[in-house]
Design a protein around this motif. Structure first.
Motif, PDB file in Angstrom:
ATOM      1  N   ALA A  25      -4.352   3.416   5.205  1.00 19.38           N
ATOM      2  CA  ALA A  25      -4.746   2.066   4.424  1.00 19.38           C
ATOM      3  C   ALA A  25      -6.187   1.960   4.662  1.00 19.38           C
ATOM      4  O   ALA A  25      -7.074   1.185   3.812  1.00 19.38           O
ATOM      5  N   GLN A  26      -6.450   1.919   6.137  1.00 17.18           N
ATOM      6  CA  GLN A  26      -8.037   1.762   6.395  1.00 17.18           C
ATOM      7  C   GLN A  26      -9.013   2.871   5.679  1.00 17.18           C
ATOM      8  O   GLN A  26     -10.062   2.496   5.217  1.00 17.18           O
ATOM      9  N   GLU A  56       2.290   0.302   4.142  1.00 18.25           N
ATOM     10  CA  GLU A  56       2.101  -1.139   4.606  1.00 18.25           C
ATOM     11  C   GLU A  56       2.597  -2.221   3.462  1.00 18.25           C
ATOM     12  O   GLU A  56       1.965  -2.134   2.426  1.00 18.25           O
ATOM     13  N   PHE A  72       0.900  -0.972   0.007  1.00 21.57           N
ATOM     14  CA  PHE A  72       0.053  -0.090  -0.137  1.00 21.57           C
ATOM     15  C   PHE A  72       0.886   1.310  -0.016  1.00 21.57           C
ATOM     16  O   PHE A  72       1.819   1.236   0.914  1.00 21.57           O
ATOM     17  N   PHE A 112      -4.387  -7.578   4.928  1.00 22.95           N
ATOM     18  CA  PHE A 112      -4.199  -6.305   4.473  1.00 22.95           C
ATOM     19  C   PHE A 112      -6.088  -5.914   4.408  1.00 22.95           C
ATOM     20  O   PHE A 112      -6.423  -4.962   4.918  1.00 22.95           O
ATOM     21  N   PRO A 151      -6.290  -3.945   8.011  1.00 19.42           N
ATOM     22  CA  PRO A 151      -5.208  -2.994   7.712  1.00 19.42           C
ATOM     23  C   PRO A 151      -4.798  -2.323   8.908  1.00 19.42           C
ATOM     24  O   PRO A 151      -5.460  -2.016   9.894  1.00 19.42           O
TER      25      PRO A 151
END
Ligand code: ADP
Ligand code: MG
Length: 240
Positions: free
Chosen positions: A232-233, A216, A208, A223, A227
Protein backbone atom coordinates in the motif's frame (compact mmCIF):
# COMPACT_ATOMS: atom_id res chain seq x y z
CA UNK A 1 -26.10 -4.77 3.46
CA UNK A 2 -23.42 -6.77 1.67
CA UNK A 3 -21.23 -9.40 3.25
CA UNK A 4 -18.50 -10.99 1.16
CA UNK A 5 -17.29 -14.13 2.90
CA UNK A 6 -14.14 -16.10 2.01
CA UNK A 7 -14.71 -15.34 -1.66
CA UNK A 8 -12.48 -17.00 -4.25
CA UNK A 9 -12.65 -16.56 -7.99
CA UNK A 10 -10.56 -18.34 -10.60
CA UNK A 11 -10.53 -18.09 -14.36
CA UNK A 12 -9.27 -21.52 -15.39
CA UNK A 13 -5.94 -21.87 -13.58
CA UNK A 14 -5.67 -18.20 -12.73
CA UNK A 15 -6.75 -17.41 -9.18
CA UNK A 16 -7.95 -13.81 -9.33
CA UNK A 17 -9.62 -13.43 -5.92
CA UNK A 18 -8.23 -15.14 -2.84
CA UNK A 19 -10.16 -15.23 0.39
CA UNK A 20 -11.90 -11.88 0.12
CA UNK A 21 -13.83 -10.82 3.21
CA UNK A 22 -15.65 -7.51 3.19
CA UNK A 23 -18.79 -6.11 4.78
CA UNK A 24 -20.56 -3.04 3.46
CA UNK A 25 -23.01 -1.37 5.81
CA UNK A 26 -26.10 0.51 4.74
CA UNK A 27 -25.21 4.11 3.90
CA UNK A 28 -21.51 3.38 3.75
CA UNK A 29 -19.13 4.44 0.96
CA UNK A 30 -16.41 1.84 0.45
CA UNK A 31 -13.66 2.80 -1.97
CA UNK A 32 -11.57 0.00 -3.48
CA UNK A 33 -8.15 0.93 -4.77
CA UNK A 34 -5.16 -1.01 -5.99
CA UNK A 35 -2.96 -1.66 -8.99
CA UNK A 36 -4.34 -2.70 -12.35
CA UNK A 37 -5.04 -6.42 -12.50
CA UNK A 38 -5.45 -6.79 -8.74
CA UNK A 39 -9.02 -8.09 -9.03
CA UNK A 40 -11.08 -4.98 -8.26
CA UNK A 41 -13.44 -5.33 -11.21
CA UNK A 42 -13.82 -9.05 -10.66
CA UNK A 43 -14.83 -8.42 -7.05
CA UNK A 44 -17.47 -5.87 -8.09
CA UNK A 45 -18.71 -8.19 -10.82
CA UNK A 46 -19.03 -11.06 -8.33
CA UNK A 47 -21.15 -8.80 -6.12
CA UNK A 48 -23.90 -8.61 -8.73
CA UNK A 49 -23.19 -12.01 -10.25
CA UNK A 50 -21.80 -10.79 -13.53
CA UNK A 51 -19.16 -13.33 -12.47
CA UNK A 52 -19.89 -16.52 -10.57
CA UNK A 53 -17.79 -16.97 -7.44
CA UNK A 54 -15.66 -20.11 -7.43
CA UNK A 55 -15.90 -20.51 -3.67
CA UNK A 56 -17.25 -18.58 -0.69
CA UNK A 57 -20.41 -16.57 -0.34
CA UNK A 58 -21.88 -13.14 -0.80
CA UNK A 59 -24.85 -12.22 1.34
CA UNK A 60 -26.90 -9.29 0.05
CA UNK A 61 -29.71 -8.02 2.25
CA UNK A 62 -29.83 -11.35 4.02
CA UNK A 63 -29.89 -13.52 0.90
CA UNK A 64 -27.02 -15.70 -0.28
CA UNK A 65 -26.14 -14.96 -3.89
CA UNK A 66 -24.45 -18.31 -4.26
CA UNK A 67 -27.82 -20.01 -3.82
CA UNK A 68 -28.79 -21.36 -7.23
CA UNK A 69 -32.35 -20.21 -6.74
CA UNK A 70 -31.42 -16.56 -6.40
CA UNK A 71 -33.36 -14.31 -8.79
CA UNK A 72 -30.56 -12.51 -10.59
CA UNK A 73 -32.86 -9.99 -12.24
CA UNK A 74 -34.42 -8.96 -8.93
CA UNK A 75 -30.95 -8.73 -7.42
CA UNK A 76 -29.67 -6.48 -10.20
CA UNK A 77 -32.67 -4.17 -9.76
CA UNK A 78 -31.40 -3.54 -6.25
CA UNK A 79 -27.79 -3.00 -7.31
CA UNK A 80 -27.07 -0.19 -9.71
CA UNK A 81 -23.85 -0.61 -11.66
CA UNK A 82 -21.89 2.07 -13.46
CA UNK A 83 -18.97 1.07 -15.66
CA UNK A 84 -16.00 2.85 -17.17
CA UNK A 85 -17.78 2.77 -20.52
CA UNK A 86 -21.27 4.08 -20.22
CA UNK A 87 -23.18 1.47 -22.25
CA UNK A 88 -26.10 3.79 -22.97
CA UNK A 89 -28.65 2.62 -25.52
CA UNK A 90 -27.49 4.56 -28.60
CA UNK A 91 -30.81 4.62 -30.44
CA UNK A 92 -32.87 5.81 -27.53
CA UNK A 93 -33.27 9.35 -26.27
CA UNK A 94 -31.74 10.23 -22.92
CA UNK A 95 -35.20 10.21 -21.36
CA UNK A 96 -35.94 6.77 -22.82
CA UNK A 97 -32.58 5.48 -21.61
CA UNK A 98 -33.81 6.27 -18.11
CA UNK A 99 -37.38 5.00 -18.47
CA UNK A 100 -36.80 1.76 -20.39
CA UNK A 101 -36.03 -0.56 -17.48
CA UNK A 102 -38.45 0.98 -14.97
CA UNK A 103 -41.30 0.55 -17.49
CA UNK A 104 -40.25 -2.89 -18.78
CA UNK A 105 -38.89 -4.53 -15.69
CA UNK A 106 -40.63 -2.75 -12.82
CA UNK A 107 -43.89 -2.13 -14.70
CA UNK A 108 -43.93 1.52 -13.66
CA UNK A 109 -46.56 3.48 -15.62
CA UNK A 110 -44.91 5.55 -18.34
CA UNK A 111 -45.94 9.02 -17.06
CA UNK A 112 -44.61 8.20 -13.62
CA UNK A 113 -41.37 6.74 -15.02
CA UNK A 114 -40.89 9.88 -17.10
CA UNK A 115 -41.44 12.12 -14.10
CA UNK A 116 -38.87 10.20 -12.07
CA UNK A 117 -36.49 10.31 -15.04
CA UNK A 118 -36.84 14.06 -15.44
CA UNK A 119 -36.22 14.58 -11.73
CA UNK A 120 -33.07 12.46 -11.95
CA UNK A 121 -31.83 14.32 -15.03
CA UNK A 122 -32.38 17.56 -13.13
CA UNK A 123 -30.38 16.15 -10.25
CA UNK A 124 -27.39 15.29 -12.45
CA UNK A 125 -27.65 18.65 -14.22
CA UNK A 126 -28.94 17.37 -17.55
CA UNK A 127 -32.63 18.29 -17.55
CA UNK A 128 -32.27 20.04 -20.89
CA UNK A 129 -30.83 16.92 -22.56
CA UNK A 130 -33.90 14.71 -22.09
CA UNK A 131 -34.72 14.61 -25.79
CA UNK A 132 -31.16 14.33 -27.08
CA UNK A 133 -29.43 11.10 -28.04
CA UNK A 134 -26.28 9.70 -26.39
CA UNK A 135 -24.11 10.58 -29.41
CA UNK A 136 -24.94 14.25 -28.83
CA UNK A 137 -23.47 14.26 -25.33
CA UNK A 138 -19.93 14.62 -24.01
CA UNK A 139 -18.30 11.76 -22.13
CA UNK A 140 -18.96 13.37 -18.78
CA UNK A 141 -22.59 13.98 -19.66
CA UNK A 142 -22.99 10.39 -20.82
CA UNK A 143 -21.59 9.10 -17.58
CA UNK A 144 -23.96 11.32 -15.59
CA UNK A 145 -26.82 9.87 -17.64
CA UNK A 146 -25.53 6.37 -16.88
CA UNK A 147 -25.62 7.18 -13.17
CA UNK A 148 -29.13 8.64 -13.45
CA UNK A 149 -30.24 5.56 -15.39
CA UNK A 150 -28.99 3.27 -12.64
CA UNK A 151 -30.74 5.42 -10.03
CA UNK A 152 -34.01 5.24 -11.96
CA UNK A 153 -34.33 1.64 -10.78
CA UNK A 154 -34.17 2.87 -7.17
CA UNK A 155 -31.32 0.58 -6.18
CA UNK A 156 -30.29 -0.01 -2.58
CA UNK A 157 -26.61 0.11 -3.47
CA UNK A 158 -24.56 1.57 -6.31
CA UNK A 159 -21.45 -0.16 -7.63
CA UNK A 160 -19.02 2.00 -9.60
CA UNK A 161 -16.16 0.52 -11.61
CA UNK A 162 -13.73 3.29 -12.52
CA UNK A 163 -16.51 5.60 -13.68
CA UNK A 164 -14.13 8.43 -14.58
CA UNK A 165 -11.22 6.50 -16.08
CA UNK A 166 -12.37 6.88 -19.68
CA UNK A 167 -13.11 10.61 -19.38
CA UNK A 168 -11.11 13.61 -20.46
CA UNK A 169 -9.70 15.35 -17.36
CA UNK A 170 -12.04 18.32 -17.54
CA UNK A 171 -15.06 16.03 -17.29
CA UNK A 172 -13.92 14.01 -14.31
CA UNK A 173 -14.99 16.62 -11.80
CA UNK A 174 -18.63 16.83 -12.88
CA UNK A 175 -19.04 13.06 -12.56
CA UNK A 176 -17.30 12.93 -9.19
CA UNK A 177 -19.57 15.75 -8.00
CA UNK A 178 -22.67 13.71 -8.86
CA UNK A 179 -21.21 10.75 -6.96
CA UNK A 180 -20.35 12.97 -4.03
CA UNK A 181 -23.91 14.31 -3.88
CA UNK A 182 -25.19 10.76 -3.92
CA UNK A 183 -22.89 9.75 -1.08
CA UNK A 184 -23.92 12.69 1.05
CA UNK A 185 -27.58 11.75 0.52
CA UNK A 186 -26.79 8.44 2.18
CA UNK A 187 -26.56 6.07 -0.77
CA UNK A 188 -24.64 2.88 -0.08
CA UNK A 189 -21.76 2.82 -2.55
CA UNK A 190 -18.87 0.59 -3.53
CA UNK A 191 -16.49 2.54 -5.73
CA UNK A 192 -13.43 1.33 -7.60
CA UNK A 193 -11.44 4.39 -8.56
CA UNK A 194 -8.01 5.88 -9.07
CA UNK A 195 -9.28 9.28 -7.92
CA UNK A 196 -7.45 9.56 -4.62
CA UNK A 197 -9.02 12.93 -3.81
CA UNK A 198 -12.47 11.39 -4.03
CA UNK A 199 -11.38 8.36 -1.99
CA UNK A 200 -10.03 10.59 0.74
CA UNK A 201 -12.93 13.01 0.83
CA UNK A 202 -15.92 10.76 0.29
CA UNK A 203 -14.85 7.27 1.36
CA UNK A 204 -15.87 5.97 4.77
CA UNK A 205 -13.41 3.14 4.35
CA UNK A 206 -10.59 2.42 1.93
CA UNK A 207 -9.98 -1.14 0.80
CA UNK A 208 -6.57 -1.74 -0.73
CA UNK A 209 -6.26 -4.77 -3.02
CA UNK A 210 -3.25 -6.33 -4.64
CA UNK A 211 -2.88 -9.66 -6.46
CA UNK A 212 -6.38 -10.81 -5.61
CA UNK A 213 -6.23 -10.10 -1.92
CA UNK A 214 -7.37 -7.36 0.40
CA UNK A 215 -4.16 -6.20 2.06
CA UNK A 216 -5.49 -3.29 4.05
CA UNK A 217 -8.80 -1.81 5.19
CA UNK A 218 -8.65 1.57 6.88
CA UNK A 219 -10.28 4.96 7.21
CA UNK A 220 -9.10 7.41 4.56
CA UNK A 221 -7.18 9.33 7.18
CA UNK A 222 -5.32 6.26 8.40
CA UNK A 223 -4.76 4.94 4.92
CA UNK A 224 -3.44 8.06 3.26
CA UNK A 225 -1.42 9.36 6.19
CA UNK A 226 -0.11 6.12 7.55
CA UNK A 227 -0.57 3.10 5.29
CA UNK A 228 0.46 -0.09 7.05
CA UNK A 229 1.12 -2.60 4.31
CA UNK A 230 4.38 -2.17 2.35
CA UNK A 231 2.54 -2.67 -0.93
CA UNK A 232 0.00 0.00 0.00
CA UNK A 233 2.90 2.32 0.80
CA UNK A 234 4.49 1.55 -2.53
CA UNK A 235 1.20 2.05 -4.41
CA UNK A 236 0.59 5.41 -2.76
CA UNK A 237 4.10 6.59 -3.47
CA UNK A 238 3.37 6.08 -7.15
CA UNK A 239 -0.09 7.63 -7.37
CA UNK A 240 0.11 10.57 -4.94
P1 ADP B 1 -8.60 -4.81 -11.92
O1 ADP B 1 -10.02 -4.40 -12.10
O2 ADP B 1 -8.09 -4.63 -10.53
O3 ADP B 1 -7.68 -4.18 -12.92
P2 ADP B 1 -9.55 -7.37 -12.88
O4 ADP B 1 -10.53 -7.85 -11.88
O5 ADP B 1 -10.09 -6.78 -14.12
O6 ADP B 1 -8.52 -6.38 -12.17
O7 ADP B 1 -8.61 -8.57 -13.30
C1 ADP B 1 -7.92 -9.36 -12.38
C2 ADP B 1 -7.21 -10.47 -13.12
O8 ADP B 1 -8.17 -11.34 -13.67
C3 ADP B 1 -6.35 -10.01 -14.27
O9 ADP B 1 -5.21 -10.81 -14.33
C4 ADP B 1 -7.23 -10.28 -15.47
O10 ADP B 1 -6.46 -10.50 -16.62
C5 ADP B 1 -8.00 -11.51 -15.05
N1 ADP B 1 -9.34 -11.61 -15.66
C6 ADP B 1 -10.36 -10.74 -15.48
N2 ADP B 1 -11.46 -11.14 -16.15
C7 ADP B 1 -11.13 -12.30 -16.76
C8 ADP B 1 -11.83 -13.24 -17.61
N3 ADP B 1 -13.11 -13.04 -17.94
N4 ADP B 1 -11.15 -14.32 -18.04
C9 ADP B 1 -9.87 -14.53 -17.69
N5 ADP B 1 -9.15 -13.69 -16.91
C10 ADP B 1 -9.76 -12.60 -16.45
MG1 MG C 1 -10.89 -3.02 -13.37
Amino acid sequence: MISVQSLYKSFNQLEVLKDINLDVASGEVVVIIGPSGSGKSTLLRCMNLLETPTKGDIIFEGTSLVNKKVNIDKLREKMGMVFQHFNLFPHKSILNNLTLSPIKVKKIPKPEAEQVARNLLEKVGLAEKADNFPSQLSGGQKQRVAIARALAMQPDVMLFDEPTSALDPEMVKEVLQVMKDLAFEGMTMVVVTHEMGFAREVGDRIVFMDEGQILEVATPQQFFQNPQHPRAQEFLSKVL
